[in-house]
Design a protein around this motif. Structure first.
Motif, mmCIF file in Angstrom:
data_model
loop_
_atom_site.group_PDB
_atom_site.id
_atom_site.type_symbol
_atom_site.label_atom_id
_atom_site.label_comp_id
_atom_site.label_asym_id
_atom_site.label_seq_id
_atom_site.Cartn_x
_atom_site.Cartn_y
_atom_site.Cartn_z
ATOM 1 N N LEU A 1 0.849 -1.189 0.000
ATOM 2 C CA LEU A 1 0.000 0.000 0.000
ATOM 3 C C LEU A 1 0.887 1.243 0.000
ATOM 4 O O LEU A 1 1.917 1.278 0.651
ATOM 5 N N GLY A 2 0.457 2.265 -0.725
ATOM 6 C CA GLY A 2 1.211 3.514 -0.769
ATOM 7 C C GLY A 2 0.913 4.406 0.427
ATOM 8 O O GLY A 2 0.025 4.131 1.235
ATOM 9 N N ASN A 3 1.664 5.509 0.533
ATOM 10 C CA ASN A 3 1.482 6.446 1.651
ATOM 11 C C ASN A 3 0.133 7.152 1.620
ATOM 12 O O ASN A 3 -0.335 7.636 2.642
ATOM 13 N N GLU A 4 -0.487 7.236 0.456
ATOM 14 C CA GLU A 4 -1.774 7.940 0.363
ATOM 15 C C GLU A 4 -2.939 7.074 0.832
ATOM 16 O O GLU A 4 -4.053 7.566 1.002
ATOM 17 N N CYS A 5 -2.697 5.789 1.046
ATOM 18 C CA CYS A 5 -3.784 4.877 1.454
ATOM 19 C C CYS A 5 -4.225 5.132 2.884
ATOM 20 O O CYS A 5 -3.414 5.408 3.758
ATOM 21 N N ASN A 6 -5.531 5.025 3.087
ATOM 22 C CA ASN A 6 -6.093 5.130 4.438
ATOM 23 C C ASN A 6 -7.177 4.063 4.590
ATOM 24 O O ASN A 6 -7.444 3.301 3.666
ATOM 25 N N ASP A 7 -7.783 4.033 5.763
ATOM 26 C CA ASP A 7 -8.795 3.006 6.035
ATOM 27 C C ASP A 7 -9.977 3.099 5.068
ATOM 28 O O ASP A 7 -10.532 2.083 4.646
ATOM 29 N N GLU A 8 -10.352 4.317 4.709
ATOM 30 C CA GLU A 8 -11.497 4.515 3.816
ATOM 31 C C GLU A 8 -11.229 3.926 2.427
ATOM 32 O O GLU A 8 -12.093 3.257 1.846
ATOM 33 N N MET A 9 -10.024 4.144 1.907
ATOM 34 C CA MET A 9 -9.682 3.602 0.588
ATOM 35 C C MET A 9 -9.673 2.071 0.618
ATOM 36 O O MET A 9 -10.151 1.418 -0.314
ATOM 37 N N LEU A 10 -9.158 1.522 1.680
ATOM 38 C CA LEU A 10 -9.119 0.070 1.818
ATOM 39 C C LEU A 10 -10.533 -0.490 1.956
ATOM 40 O O LEU A 10 -10.870 -1.520 1.373
ATOM 41 N N TYR A 11 -11.383 0.232 2.687
ATOM 42 C CA TYR A 11 -12.782 -0.196 2.838
ATOM 43 C C TYR A 11 -13.487 -0.197 1.483
ATOM 44 O O TYR A 11 -14.219 -1.126 1.155
ATOM 45 N N ARG A 12 -13.253 0.842 0.675
ATOM 46 C CA ARG A 12 -13.888 0.913 -0.646
ATOM 47 C C ARG A 12 -13.452 -0.249 -1.540
ATOM 48 O O ARG A 12 -14.235 -0.758 -2.343
ATOM 49 N N ALA A 13 -12.191 -0.674 -1.408
ATOM 50 C CA ALA A 13 -11.686 -1.775 -2.232
ATOM 51 C C ALA A 13 -12.397 -3.098 -1.911
ATOM 52 O O ALA A 13 -12.573 -3.934 -2.793
ATOM 53 N N PHE A 14 -12.810 -3.278 -0.660
ATOM 54 C CA PHE A 14 -13.441 -4.532 -0.241
ATOM 55 C C PHE A 14 -14.925 -4.392 0.076
ATOM 56 O O PHE A 14 -15.547 -5.347 0.527
ATOM 57 N N SER A 15 -15.514 -3.246 -0.147
ATOM 58 C CA SER A 15 -16.891 -2.987 0.292
ATOM 59 C C SER A 15 -17.950 -3.801 -0.447
ATOM 60 O O SER A 15 -19.062 -3.958 0.041
ATOM 61 N N LYS A 16 -17.632 -4.343 -1.615
ATOM 62 C CA LYS A 16 -18.657 -5.100 -2.350
ATOM 63 C C LYS A 16 -18.925 -6.474 -1.728
ATOM 64 O O LYS A 16 -19.877 -7.142 -2.083
ATOM 65 N N TYR A 17 -18.118 -6.892 -0.772
ATOM 66 C CA TYR A 17 -18.313 -8.179 -0.103
ATOM 67 C C TYR A 17 -19.159 -7.969 1.143
ATOM 68 O O TYR A 17 -18.827 -7.169 2.016
ATOM 69 N N GLN A 18 -20.257 -8.709 1.211
ATOM 70 C CA GLN A 18 -21.271 -8.511 2.264
ATOM 71 C C GLN A 18 -20.737 -8.722 3.670
ATOM 72 O O GLN A 18 -21.129 -8.035 4.600
ATOM 73 N N SER A 19 -19.856 -9.680 3.855
ATOM 74 C CA SER A 19 -19.434 -10.042 5.211
ATOM 75 C C SER A 19 -18.187 -9.291 5.685
ATOM 76 O O SER A 19 -17.575 -9.696 6.667
ATOM 77 N N LEU A 20 -17.835 -8.206 5.004
ATOM 78 C CA LEU A 20 -16.696 -7.395 5.436
ATOM 79 C C LEU A 20 -16.986 -6.828 6.821
ATOM 80 O O LEU A 20 -18.026 -6.217 7.051
ATOM 81 N N VAL A 21 -16.085 -7.067 7.766
ATOM 82 C CA VAL A 21 -16.286 -6.630 9.142
ATOM 83 C C VAL A 21 -15.466 -5.386 9.446
ATOM 84 O O VAL A 21 -15.979 -4.395 9.954
ATOM 85 N N LYS A 22 -14.184 -5.421 9.104
ATOM 86 C CA LYS A 22 -13.294 -4.331 9.491
ATOM 87 C C LYS A 22 -12.098 -4.282 8.557
ATOM 88 O O LYS A 22 -11.636 -5.310 8.071
ATOM 89 N N VAL A 23 -11.604 -3.070 8.333
ATOM 90 C CA VAL A 23 -10.350 -2.876 7.608
ATOM 91 C C VAL A 23 -9.467 -1.933 8.411
ATOM 92 O O VAL A 23 -9.966 -1.102 9.173
ATOM 93 N N LYS A 24 -8.173 -2.083 8.239
ATOM 94 C CA LYS A 24 -7.250 -1.207 8.957
ATOM 95 C C LYS A 24 -5.949 -1.104 8.177
ATOM 96 O O LYS A 24 -5.364 -2.112 7.790
ATOM 97 N N VAL A 25 -5.505 0.130 7.966
ATOM 98 C CA VAL A 25 -4.190 0.386 7.398
ATOM 99 C C VAL A 25 -3.258 0.652 8.571
ATOM 100 O O VAL A 25 -3.544 1.511 9.414
#
Length: 194
Positions: free
Chosen positions: A101-125
């Motif tokens: 992951l690059g320096n510009e990545c944050n939790d929101e960007m990571l969440y958007r990358a995996f948000s289409k999966y229903q059972s996503l619980v948590k993401v953290k950079v």
């Protein structure tokens, strides 16, 4: 030195036959000292409301104690530490390590990358505590194994920010101290070096 003075006083009273019981432990509050010198500790009479309030406080303390007893002790590269950040995650999840992951990545960007999966619980950079820059990796947690497998296949190599990410199965359980000790014991039984 207060603790030494108290022990000396106890010894002098003990020699004279005035101090029953064991010596007072160091740093004991003064109001509890009289029980070691033949006196009774103060026993104030409290109202029913105060007693009920103390019961609530005691139950809250016991609940906090139950939560606090669960520790995540980790080990890697010969170091052992307690990792309190793992308490935020569910123990029975399916976790993906997201690398590159690059320096510009944050939790929101990571969440958007995996948000289409229903059972996503948590993401953290994961970020450096001092500089607040990303360390170049993060985690995504799923409740359902099917979504976990789908995400591993579909998101691996896709761009998150300005870099293609690399996904791996998270090995956070392999660094638990109990797991490491179990593996080391098995290696010893086989005669291998640790």
């Amino acid at each position: 030195n207060q603790p030494n003075k108290l022990i000396k006083q106890w010894y002098q009273r003990r020699v004279r036959g005035m101090a029953p019981g064991p010596p007072p432990p160091p740093m004991m509050p003064p109001e509890h000292m009289n029980m070691y010198y033949g006196g009774m500790p103060p026993n104030p009479i409290i109202s029913a409301e105060d007693a009920m309030g103390q019961g609530e406080v005691a139950s809250k303390k016991s609940k906090k104690k139950e939560k606090k007893e669960r520790k995540m002790i980790r080990t890697a590269a010969g170091d052992v530490w307690e990792d309190s950040s793992l308490m935020e995650w569910d123990d029975n999840d399916f976790r993906i390590f997201v690398g590159d992951l690059g320096n510009e990545c944050n939790d929101e960007m990571l969440y958007r990358a995996f948000s289409k999966y229903q059972s996503l619980v948590k993401v953290k950079v994961v970020r450096d505590k001092r500089s607040n820059k990303t360390k170049g990796y993060g985690f995504a947690s799923f409740k359902d194994s099917a979504d976990y497998v789908k995400a591993m296949r579909e998101v691996n190599g896709k761009y998150i920010g300005n870099r293609p990410c690399k996904l791996r199965k998270s090995t956070w359980k392999d660094r638990q101290l109990s797991v490491v000790r179990k593996k080391n014991n098995e290696k010893q039984k086989l005669g291998l070096k640790i």
